[in-house]
Design a protein around this motif. Sequence first.
Motif, PDB file in Angstrom:
ATOM      1  N   UNK A 306       0.816  -1.215   0.000  1.00 21.34           N
ATOM      2  CA  UNK A 306       0.000   0.000   0.000  1.00 21.34           C
ATOM      3  C   UNK A 306       0.850   1.266   0.000  1.00 21.34           C
ATOM      4  N   UNK A 307       2.135   1.110   0.282  1.00 18.42           N
ATOM      5  CA  UNK A 307       3.066   2.234   0.426  1.00 18.42           C
ATOM      6  C   UNK A 307       2.490   3.283   1.367  1.00 18.42           C
ATOM      7  N   UNK A 308       2.136   2.808   2.565  1.00 20.20           N
ATOM      8  CA  UNK A 308       1.490   3.691   3.539  1.00 20.20           C
ATOM      9  C   UNK A 308       1.853   3.284   4.952  1.00 20.20           C
ATOM     10  N   UNK A 309       1.882   4.288   5.850  1.00 20.48           N
ATOM     11  CA  UNK A 309       2.129   4.068   7.266  1.00 20.48           C
ATOM     12  C   UNK A 309       0.802   3.989   8.016  1.00 20.48           C
ATOM     13  N   UNK A 310       0.757   3.113   9.034  1.00 14.69           N
ATOM     14  CA  UNK A 310      -0.438   2.958   9.856  1.00 14.69           C
ATOM     15  C   UNK A 310      -0.042   2.942  11.329  1.00 14.69           C
ATOM     16  N   UNK A 311      -0.752   3.737  12.138  1.00 17.05           N
ATOM     17  CA  UNK A 311      -0.502   3.706  13.579  1.00 17.05           C
ATOM     18  C   UNK A 311      -1.175   2.476  14.163  1.00 17.05           C
ATOM     19  N   UNK A 312      -0.369   1.588  14.776  1.00 13.87           N
ATOM     20  CA  UNK A 312      -0.894   0.312  15.274  1.00 13.87           C
ATOM     21  C   UNK A 312      -1.421   0.435  16.700  1.00 13.87           C
ATOM     22  N   UNK A 313      -0.625   1.006  17.595  1.00 12.64           N
ATOM     23  CA  UNK A 313      -1.064   1.140  18.985  1.00 12.64           C
ATOM     24  C   UNK A 313      -0.162   2.129  19.714  1.00 12.64           C
ATOM     25  N   UNK A 314      -0.646   2.607  20.853  1.00 15.76           N
ATOM     26  CA  UNK A 314       0.126   3.504  21.700  1.00 15.76           C
ATOM     27  C   UNK A 314       0.939   2.696  22.700  1.00 15.76           C
ATOM     28  N   UNK A 315       2.001   3.308  23.188  1.00 14.93           N
ATOM     29  CA  UNK A 315       2.910   2.645  24.128  1.00 14.93           C
ATOM     30  C   UNK A 315       2.951   3.440  25.423  1.00 14.93           C
ATOM     31  N   UNK A 316       2.862   2.737  26.528  1.00 14.70           N
ATOM     32  CA  UNK A 316       2.923   3.363  27.848  1.00 14.70           C
ATOM     33  C   UNK A 316       4.045   2.717  28.647  1.00 14.70           C
ATOM     34  N   UNK A 317       5.168   3.437  28.781  1.00 18.02           N
ATOM     35  CA  UNK A 317       6.316   2.905  29.506  1.00 18.02           C
ATOM     36  C   UNK A 317       6.154   3.029  31.012  1.00 18.02           C
ATOM     37  N   UNK A 318       5.305   3.943  31.473  1.00 17.34           N
ATOM     38  CA  UNK A 318       5.126   4.132  32.906  1.00 17.34           C
ATOM     39  C   UNK A 318       6.291   4.832  33.579  1.00 17.34           C
ATOM     40  N   UNK A 319       6.930   5.779  32.887  1.00 20.69           N
ATOM     41  CA  UNK A 319       8.065   6.511  33.449  1.00 20.69           C
ATOM     42  C   UNK A 319       7.589   7.872  33.947  1.00 20.69           C
ATOM     43  N   UNK A 320       7.881   8.178  35.208  1.00 20.41           N
ATOM     44  CA  UNK A 320       7.479   9.451  35.802  1.00 20.41           C
ATOM     45  C   UNK A 320       8.573  10.511  35.710  1.00 20.41           C
ATOM     46  N   UNK A 321       9.836  10.087  35.632  1.00 22.37           N
ATOM     47  CA  UNK A 321      10.948  11.040  35.596  1.00 22.37           C
ATOM     48  C   UNK A 321      11.011  11.730  34.238  1.00 22.37           C
ATOM     49  N   UNK A 322      11.001  13.052  34.249  1.00 26.46           N
ATOM     50  CA  UNK A 322      10.994  13.797  32.992  1.00 26.46           C
ATOM     51  C   UNK A 322      12.319  13.703  32.253  1.00 26.46           C
ATOM     52  N   UNK A 323      13.406  13.432  32.979  1.00 21.84           N
ATOM     53  CA  UNK A 323      14.716  13.376  32.342  1.00 21.84           C
ATOM     54  C   UNK A 323      15.074  11.973  31.850  1.00 21.84           C
ATOM     55  N   UNK A 324      14.168  11.024  32.028  1.00 27.25           N
ATOM     56  CA  UNK A 324      14.422   9.637  31.648  1.00 27.25           C
ATOM     57  C   UNK A 324      13.508   9.241  30.489  1.00 27.25           C
ATOM     58  N   UNK A 325      14.056   8.499  29.551  1.00 29.25           N
ATOM     59  CA  UNK A 325      13.232   8.003  28.452  1.00 29.25           C
ATOM     60  C   UNK A 325      13.683   6.606  28.056  1.00 29.25           C
ATOM     61  N   UNK A 326      12.847   5.947  27.266  1.00 26.36           N
ATOM     62  CA  UNK A 326      13.137   4.589  26.805  1.00 26.36           C
ATOM     63  C   UNK A 326      13.186   4.572  25.277  1.00 26.36           C
ATOM     64  N   UNK A 327      14.172   3.893  24.753  1.00 24.51           N
ATOM     65  CA  UNK A 327      14.290   3.692  23.315  1.00 24.51           C
ATOM     66  C   UNK A 327      14.270   2.195  23.045  1.00 24.51           C
ATOM     67  N   UNK A 328      13.415   1.760  22.135  1.00 20.22           N
ATOM     68  CA  UNK A 328      13.315   0.350  21.789  1.00 20.22           C
ATOM     69  C   UNK A 328      14.269   0.033  20.641  1.00 20.22           C
ATOM     70  N   UNK A 329      14.926  -1.122  20.719  1.00 20.92           N
ATOM     71  CA  UNK A 329      15.895  -1.525  19.703  1.00 20.92           C
ATOM     72  C   UNK A 329      15.357  -2.569  18.747  1.00 20.92           C
TER      73      UNK A 329
END
Length: 422
Positions: A306-329
């Motif tokens: 289809x040569x198109x992007x589709x949003x599948x679902x949202x992700x909730x990491x449950x991180x409260x610290x504003x200076x911390x983030x998660x990157x998936x590999x």
Amino acid sequence: MATKHLGDLPEGLITKVLIRLPVKSLLICKCVCKPWLSTISNPNFVKSHIHHSITTCRNDPILLNIINVPQLAFLAIEPHEYSPYPTPAELQQQQLQRRRRHLINQALDDANRQDLSESPLQFGRVALPGPFQMTHFIGCCNGIICLSSYNYVVNLWNPSIKMFRKLHLPNPRRSVAVTVGFGYDSISDEYKILRLVYMNENDVVPIANVYHVNEDSSRQFQGPTLTTQIYNFWPSPSNIVVNGVLYFDGGDQLVTFDLHDEVFGLVPFPNSVQRKRSDVMDFEGYVAVVFESGTGVDLWTFDKVEFAWTKKFSIDYGIDDLDVEIKLSCYLGAKQFYGEKSLYGNYFVHEILYDYEKKETKYYGLREEYVNIYAASEESEMHVRAMLEDSIVPVHAAFRFTETLVSLSGFEPVGDATNQIL
């Protein structure tokens, strides 16, 4: 009733049983008798075993960590000192390191309290053998791991059978950057290595070189016009392969390379998204990337037809610290992602596993095992632990792995007793 032996069973039934065995068992079975040796060595059997292993790994995936012991040894002797009269910038850096160390200690405590015994994942690790020191992880396909060094030496390594092949590609001496990709063309049954060579610092039209591993031949041609140079980033894979196509992260677009037709393509990212929060991944047979979108973080997949992007679902990491983030590999299967927790997006804190169905994040505590591997003394352990916490020098790669019997022409034994998946 007469006792039946394995030799009395139909050959087809024996083959079906053998296909379901793990690689270590099959290597033993090769020594049982000549018919079994012939069956297991047959290329069609190897392909059937690959298909069965890949299917099985969807529900019972393997997360394999390559541990770079030489890098740990280097970290152990690296001096780790602070200036007695720090500048304001150094004071700020020390404060950042203390914050990072606090997060690491907290993560280690959380990891120690967790029980991963019920996880759908299998956890494996293997140390980099001596011949592969100072190499970069490029990718993995059908159990073959591709490692590159100096941009022209490439090692193809199957740790399951402890065999490898070293390839010396033409040395691009005058180049300023080289990107390497690796994949398998199922149509021509050919493993291929792609190199993008940039001759100038601002060059965005690389020279492409495709090396055919089986045929031991290559061809060179002009690559696509890019918006930015593509780089190999350790420890993340430089590319993924989905349905016979190599995909690279090209900054604001995907760069594709059809492994059979050997043609490039460019795919813009969705217009509505903001910053990328993952590497390019294979998610259930689709190319996927996690983006910031509005106020959330969402996984998007690309449909080639289809040569198109589709949003599948949202992700909730449950991180409260504003200076911390998660990157998936990478996506491992069984609803599990592998990634890392970082401080301000740059400073490594800890590996994590994320279950997108349960919206659950767990710490993956292998980092402590790196310390134990090189803990020859209390002093060396202290140095390794400190450098792991304060250095951004990576010491491993982690990715989804499938054990196979694949043996390429020119393979030879690694010759390292420590080269085994644990």
